[in-house]
Design a protein around this motif. Structure first.
Motif, PDB file in Angstrom:
ATOM      1  N   PHE A 189     -23.083 -53.197  47.512  1.00 47.26           N
ATOM      2  CA  PHE A 189     -23.873 -53.107  46.316  1.00 47.26           C
ATOM      3  C   PHE A 189     -25.483 -53.025  46.860  1.00 47.26           C
ATOM      4  O   PHE A 189     -25.512 -52.627  48.079  1.00 47.26           O
ATOM      5  N   PRO A 190     -26.248 -52.662  45.838  1.00 51.43           N
ATOM      6  CA  PRO A 190     -27.582 -52.140  46.349  1.00 51.43           C
ATOM      7  C   PRO A 190     -28.286 -53.258  47.116  1.00 51.43           C
ATOM      8  O   PRO A 190     -28.125 -54.481  46.823  1.00 51.43           O
ATOM      9  N   ILE A 191     -28.926 -52.884  48.224  1.00 50.79           N
ATOM     10  CA  ILE A 191     -29.865 -53.702  48.980  1.00 50.79           C
ATOM     11  C   ILE A 191     -30.854 -54.757  47.632  1.00 50.79           C
ATOM     12  O   ILE A 191     -31.368 -54.015  47.019  1.00 50.79           O
ATOM     13  N   GLY A 192     -30.845 -55.768  47.886  1.00 53.74           N
ATOM     14  CA  GLY A 192     -32.075 -56.691  47.094  1.00 53.74           C
ATOM     15  C   GLY A 192     -30.947 -57.495  46.062  1.00 53.74           C
ATOM     16  O   GLY A 192     -31.474 -58.385  45.517  1.00 53.74           O
ATOM     17  N   GLU A 193     -29.747 -57.045  45.608  1.00 51.91           N
ATOM     18  CA  GLU A 193     -28.860 -57.880  44.959  1.00 51.91           C
ATOM     19  C   GLU A 193     -28.334 -58.870  45.561  1.00 51.91           C
ATOM     20  O   GLU A 193     -28.264 -58.781  46.680  1.00 51.91           O
ATOM     21  N   LYS A 194     -27.989 -59.856  44.962  1.00 50.53           N
ATOM     22  CA  LYS A 194     -27.538 -61.240  45.249  1.00 50.53           C
ATOM     23  C   LYS A 194     -28.145 -61.857  46.188  1.00 50.53           C
ATOM     24  O   LYS A 194     -27.613 -62.561  47.143  1.00 50.53           O
ATOM     25  N   GLN A 195     -29.554 -61.678  46.183  1.00 52.91           N
ATOM     26  CA  GLN A 195     -30.526 -62.435  47.199  1.00 52.91           C
ATOM     27  C   GLN A 195     -31.090 -63.672  46.790  1.00 52.91           C
ATOM     28  O   GLN A 195     -31.736 -64.486  47.494  1.00 52.91           O
ATOM     29  N   ASN A 196     -31.037 -63.784  45.269  1.00 55.96           N
ATOM     30  CA  ASN A 196     -31.915 -65.208  44.844  1.00 55.96           C
ATOM     31  C   ASN A 196     -30.852 -66.347  44.824  1.00 55.96           C
ATOM     32  O   ASN A 196     -31.388 -67.647  44.830  1.00 55.96           O
ATOM     33  N   ASP A 197     -29.427 -65.999  44.796  1.00 50.12           N
ATOM     34  CA  ASP A 197     -28.538 -67.199  44.836  1.00 50.12           C
ATOM     35  C   ASP A 197     -27.632 -67.235  45.831  1.00 50.12           C
ATOM     36  O   ASP A 197     -26.802 -66.332  46.002  1.00 50.12           O
ATOM     37  N   PRO A 198     -27.566 -68.187  46.954  1.00 48.42           N
ATOM     38  CA  PRO A 198     -26.803 -68.128  48.161  1.00 48.42           C
ATOM     39  C   PRO A 198     -25.480 -67.983  47.671  1.00 48.42           C
ATOM     40  O   PRO A 198     -24.833 -67.251  48.374  1.00 48.42           O
ATOM     41  N   LEU A 199     -25.096 -68.549  46.783  1.00 48.57           N
ATOM     42  CA  LEU A 199     -23.656 -68.800  46.219  1.00 48.57           C
ATOM     43  C   LEU A 199     -23.109 -67.539  45.744  1.00 48.57           C
ATOM     44  O   LEU A 199     -21.962 -67.185  46.176  1.00 48.57           O
ATOM     45  N   GLU A 200     -23.688 -66.698  45.271  1.00 46.55           N
ATOM     46  CA  GLU A 200     -23.539 -65.211  44.953  1.00 46.55           C
ATOM     47  C   GLU A 200     -23.157 -64.472  46.041  1.00 46.55           C
ATOM     48  O   GLU A 200     -22.116 -63.784  46.010  1.00 46.55           O
ATOM     49  N   MET A 201     -23.891 -64.726  47.030  1.00 40.36           N
ATOM     50  CA  MET A 201     -23.537 -63.759  48.274  1.00 40.36           C
ATOM     51  C   MET A 201     -22.600 -64.270  48.941  1.00 40.36           C
ATOM     52  O   MET A 201     -21.621 -63.709  49.356  1.00 40.36           O
ATOM     53  N   TYR A 202     -22.249 -65.625  48.790  1.00 32.95           N
ATOM     54  CA  TYR A 202     -21.037 -66.207  49.670  1.00 32.95           C
ATOM     55  C   TYR A 202     -19.703 -65.786  49.036  1.00 32.95           C
ATOM     56  O   TYR A 202     -18.702 -65.758  49.720  1.00 32.95           O
ATOM     57  N   LEU A 203     -19.683 -65.248  47.694  1.00 36.76           N
ATOM     58  CA  LEU A 203     -18.401 -64.991  47.042  1.00 36.76           C
ATOM     59  C   LEU A 203     -18.049 -63.748  47.650  1.00 36.76           C
ATOM     60  O   LEU A 203     -16.635 -63.195  47.373  1.00 36.76           O
ATOM     61  N   ASN A 204     -18.871 -63.013  48.228  1.00 39.85           N
ATOM     62  CA  ASN A 204     -18.337 -61.775  48.849  1.00 39.85           C
ATOM     63  C   ASN A 204     -17.157 -61.963  49.892  1.00 39.85           C
ATOM     64  O   ASN A 204     -16.367 -61.199  50.050  1.00 39.85           O
ATOM     65  N   ASP A 205     -17.091 -63.259  50.561  1.00 40.28           N
ATOM     66  CA  ASP A 205     -16.074 -63.374  51.547  1.00 40.28           C
ATOM     67  C   ASP A 205     -14.878 -64.217  50.846  1.00 40.28           C
ATOM     68  O   ASP A 205     -14.042 -64.657  51.755  1.00 40.28           O
ATOM     69  N   VAL A 206     -14.713 -64.060  49.722  1.00 42.06           N
ATOM     70  CA  VAL A 206     -13.722 -65.327  48.980  1.00 42.06           C
ATOM     71  C   VAL A 206     -12.334 -64.763  49.543  1.00 42.06           C
ATOM     72  O   VAL A 206     -11.361 -65.502  49.555  1.00 42.06           O
TER      73      VAL A 206
END
Lengths: 95, 481
Positions: B412-429
Motif C-alpha cells: 500500500f502507499p506510504i502514509g496509509e494505515k498510519q493513523n490507527d495502529p490496529l489497521e497496521m497490525y491487520l497486515n500480519d493476520v
C-alpha cells in the motif's frame, strides 16, 4: 476493560518511559482501542488449557558454572555513555 | 560492467566456480547499485571496505579451489538487527544510533564462515516492530516496485530494507527476522521469497531481541533455490542460545528431490478472511490447481482459533518486548539523556530513544504483565496460544502442508494505515499463527495483480520439515502463475 489517565501514568512509570501530559490522551485512546480488541480473547474457552510459554520442547543443557572472561571491562563499557576506570557511571543514588 | 541483477545466487555460484566472474566484480557491481539507489533508503550503514576485503579473500579461495563455503563470494545485505563485530548495529532505533557491538551474531558469523560478503546493514522497522518499514529512526524504505499510478509504496516490514534491497538488485539476498511475519510479509510485498524456518533452527545469539519465544531469523531471496542455500548457511546448533535446536540440519537443497505427488495440502477456510483482496483470492485458487497438477491432494482443514491469533500475538509479543527492551536504560549502551536523578535518567532516556510504536508496545506489554491484569491478559493469551498450536497439530494429522495467502492485501502507499495502529497490525493476520506455533513458513511470489503489484502465497509445514515447505514453494515458483 478500559483504562484511564491514572493507569496510563502508572504503567508509564512501571515501563520507565516518561509520558508527556500532551501525549497522554492520544496514548490513552490508542491503548483502549488495542485493549478493547484483545478483549476478544475472553470469548475463548480455555478451561483446563495449560499456558504455552514456548514452542521449544527439547531438553536444555545446564552449562558449567564458571566465568567466561573473554571480554575486558574496557570492551564491555565501550558503548556506555559514561564510564570510568572500567565501570559504568550513574548519578549518585545514595546520600 | 555486466548486469548481475537479473541472476540469482544459484546462477552466480556457477559463474564463480567456472571462473567466468570474480567475487570482486560482483561486489563492485552491487556497491554501484547501492550508490545509485540510495533514494530507496535500503541500507542504514554501508560496509563497502569490508565487502571488498571479503571479496578478495573469497577470490583467493576460489582460485585455490579449497575451503569453499556454500556462499563463497556472494554479496548480501545484513538486517541491522544482527550484531556485527565492529560495525554499527542500530535495530532501526535512535536508542542504538551509535551502538558498535564487539561480538558477532551467530547467524552472521555462520554466513561469513560460508563465504558470504557483507555489503551493509539493512534498514528495518524500529526493533522490528512494524509492518511497513515506516517506524525506522533512519527513515522510510521505499518499495522499488511502483503501482501503475506511480505512488511510493511501502516494502512491508519489519525486514523492509532487506526486501527492497534484494528486489531492486542491490544484493543477491539479505537476512531477515520474523516475529509475526517480518520476513514473509515484506517478501510478499516485493515479489520475493521469504522463509521463516522452524523456531530453533537459527540461533538468536546476537540478534537484537524483540519477543524471544517468537523471534526467528531467515532469508529473503529471489528464488526458492537461493532460500535453501541461505538457510543452510544461517542454521546451526548454538549453545549460546538456550532454545537452539539440536535436531539434525538436513541438506535443504534436497527439496528438489521431494515429490509432492500424493501429499496432502490443507486449505484452512479460516484464512479466507473478510477483507481478503479479490485478486489474491483468485491467485490462491490458481495455486490450488498447481498442486493438483503436481499430483497432490487438496483437502479442507479447519484451524478454528485463527481469529484469535492476532490479539494473542499483540499480548505476548509486547509482553516479551517490555522485558527484553528493559535493557535500554541509558547506562550500559545506547542513548542517555542526562539527569541528576537515576529514575529520571531512565525515564527520559527511554522517552527520547524509543519511537512511538515501540513505546506503545512497551506500555501495552507492561500493562498486560502488571499486577491485577496478568491473568486476564498475559496468562489468557498463553492459553490461547496453546489452542492455536493444537489447531495446527490436529491439522497436520490430516495434511502435510498448509496453503494460504501471505497477506490480505498487496503493498500500500506510504502514509496509509498510519493513523490507527490496529489497521497496521491487520497486515500480519495471516502470518502470525505460524509464528505463534513456531512452524516453518515460506512466502513465494505468485505473480502480480492487475496493477502490477506482487501477490505472495504462504506455505506452512510441520516443525523441522523445511524441505517439504521449500518443495511446495518451488512448485508455485516453477508454474509462473
Amino acid at each position: 476493560m478500559s483504562i484511564d489517565n491514572s493507569i496510563v501514568r502508572k504503567v508509564g512509570k512501571l515501563a520507565k518511559i516518561k509520558i508527556k501530559e500532551s501525549e497522554e490522551n492520544k496514548l490513552l485512546d490508542e491503548l483502549n482501542n488495542i485493549l478493547g480488541w484483545v478483549d476478544e480473547l475472553k470469548k475463548v474457552d480455555t478451561e483446563g488449557v495449560e499456558p504455552m510459554l514456548s514452542v521449544f520442547n527439547e531438553s536444555m543443557n545446564m552449562r558449567e558454572d564458571k566465568s567466561d572472561s573473554k571480554f575486558s571491562n574496557n570492551l564491555i563499557t565501550k558503548n556506555s555513555p559514561e564510564k570510568k576506570a572500567g565501570f559504568f557511571v550513574v548519578p549518585k543514588v545514595v546520600e | 560492467m555486466t548486469d548481475f541483477s537479473a541472476i540469482d545466487i544459484t546462477e552466480a555460484k556457477k559463474l564463480l566456480s567456472q571462473k567466468q566472474i570474480t567475487a570482486t566484480e560482483l561486489t563492485e557491481f552491487f556497491i554501484k547499485q547501492i550508490e545509485e539507489k540510495k533514494e530507496l533508503n535500503c541500507f542504514i550503514t554501508n560496509t563497502f571496505d569490508i565487502a571488498l576485503k571479503m571479496a578478495k579473500e573469497s577470490d583467493e579461495k576460489i582460485q585455490k579451489g579449497s575451503d569453499l563455503g556454500i556462499l563463497e563470494g556472494i554479496p548480501i545485505g545484513m538486517k541491522d538487527l544482527f550484531c556485527t563485530d565492529g560495525v554499527k548495529t542500530t535495530a532501526g532505533s535512535k536508542m542504538l544510533e551509535n551502538f558498535v557491538p564487539f561480538y558477532e551474531s551467530t547467524v552472521s558469523q555462520n554466513l561469513w564462515k560460508n563465504g558470504a560478503i557483507m555489503l551493509g546493514k539493512t534498514n528495518m522497522d524500529e526493533f522490528a516492530m512494524g509492518s511497513a518499514n515506516t517506524t525506522s529512526f533512519f527513515g522510510n524504505v521505499l518499495n522499488p516496485i511502483r503501482s501503475d499510478d506511480q505512488k511510493d509504496l511501502v516494502p512491508g516490514g519489519s525486514s523492509g530494507g532487506s526486501a527492497a534491497a534484494v528486489a531492486s538488485g542491490q544484493c543477491f539476498a539479505a537476512t531477515g527476522s520474523d516475529t509475526g511475519g517480518s520476513i514473509r510479509q515484506p517478501a510478499s510485498f516485493c515479489g520475493l521469497v521469504g522463509f521463516k524456518p522452524t523456531y530453533g533452527r537459527c540461533s538468536r545469539f546476537g540478534m537484537v531481541a524483540f519477543a524471544s519465544s517468537l523471534d526467528q531469523a531467515g532469508p529473503i531471496t529471489k528464488t526458492v533455490s537461493d532460500a535453501a542455500l541461505m538457510l543452510q548457511s544461517m542454521c546451526s546448533y548454538d549453545d549460546k542460545d538456550s532454545t537452539s535446536s539440536k535436531k539434525l540440519i538436513p541438506n535443504f537443497s534436497d527439496y528438489k528431490k521431494f515429490d509432492l505427488k500424493g501429499k496432502k495440502i490443507g486449505l484452512p477456510n479460516e484464512y479466507i478472511i473478510e477483507g481478503l483482496n479479490e485478486e489474491i483470492k483468485k491467485k490462491f485458487d490458481q495455486c490450488i490447481n498447481i498442486f493438483k497438477d503436481c499430483g497432490a491432494e487438496l483437502i479442507d482443514i479447519t484451524l478454528p482459533h485463527t481469529n484469535y491469533a492476532l490479539p494473542t500475538y499483540y499480548i505476548i509479543a509486547p509482553a516479551e518486548a517490555s522485558a527484553n527492551l528493559a535493557r535500554y536504560d541509558g547506562v550500559r549502551y545506547g542513548l542517555r539523556e542526562n539527569s541528576e536523578n537515576l529514575d529520571d535518567l531512565y525515564q527520559t532516556t527511554r522517552a527520547s530513544g524509543f519511537g512511538d510504536e515501540v513505546k506503545r508496545r512497551l506500555i501495552i506489554g507492561t500493562y498486560v504483565l502488571s499486577a491485577g491484569y496478568y491473568d486476564a491478559y498475559y496468562l489468557k493469551a498463553l492459553k490461547v496460544r496453546q489452542l492455536i498450536s493444537n489447531d495446527f497439530k490436529n491439522a497436520f494429522e490430516k495434511c502435510d502442508l498448509i496453503l494460504t495467502p501471505t497477506t490480505p492485501n498487496v503493498a500500500f502507499p506510504i502514509g496509509e494505515k498510519q493513523n490507527d495502529p490496529l489497521e497496521m497490525y491487520l497486515n500480519d493476520v495471516l502470518t502470525v499463527p505460524a509464528s505463534l506455533a513456531g512452524l516453518p513458513a515460506i512466502s513465494v511470489s505468485a505473480g502480480n495483480n492487475n496493477n502490477n503489484l506482487p501477490i505472495g502465497m504462504q506455505i506452512i509445514g510441520r516443525p523441522f520439515e523445511e524441505i517439504s515447505v521449500l518443495a511446495a514453494g518451488s512448485a508455485i515458483e516453477l508454474s509462473k502463475v
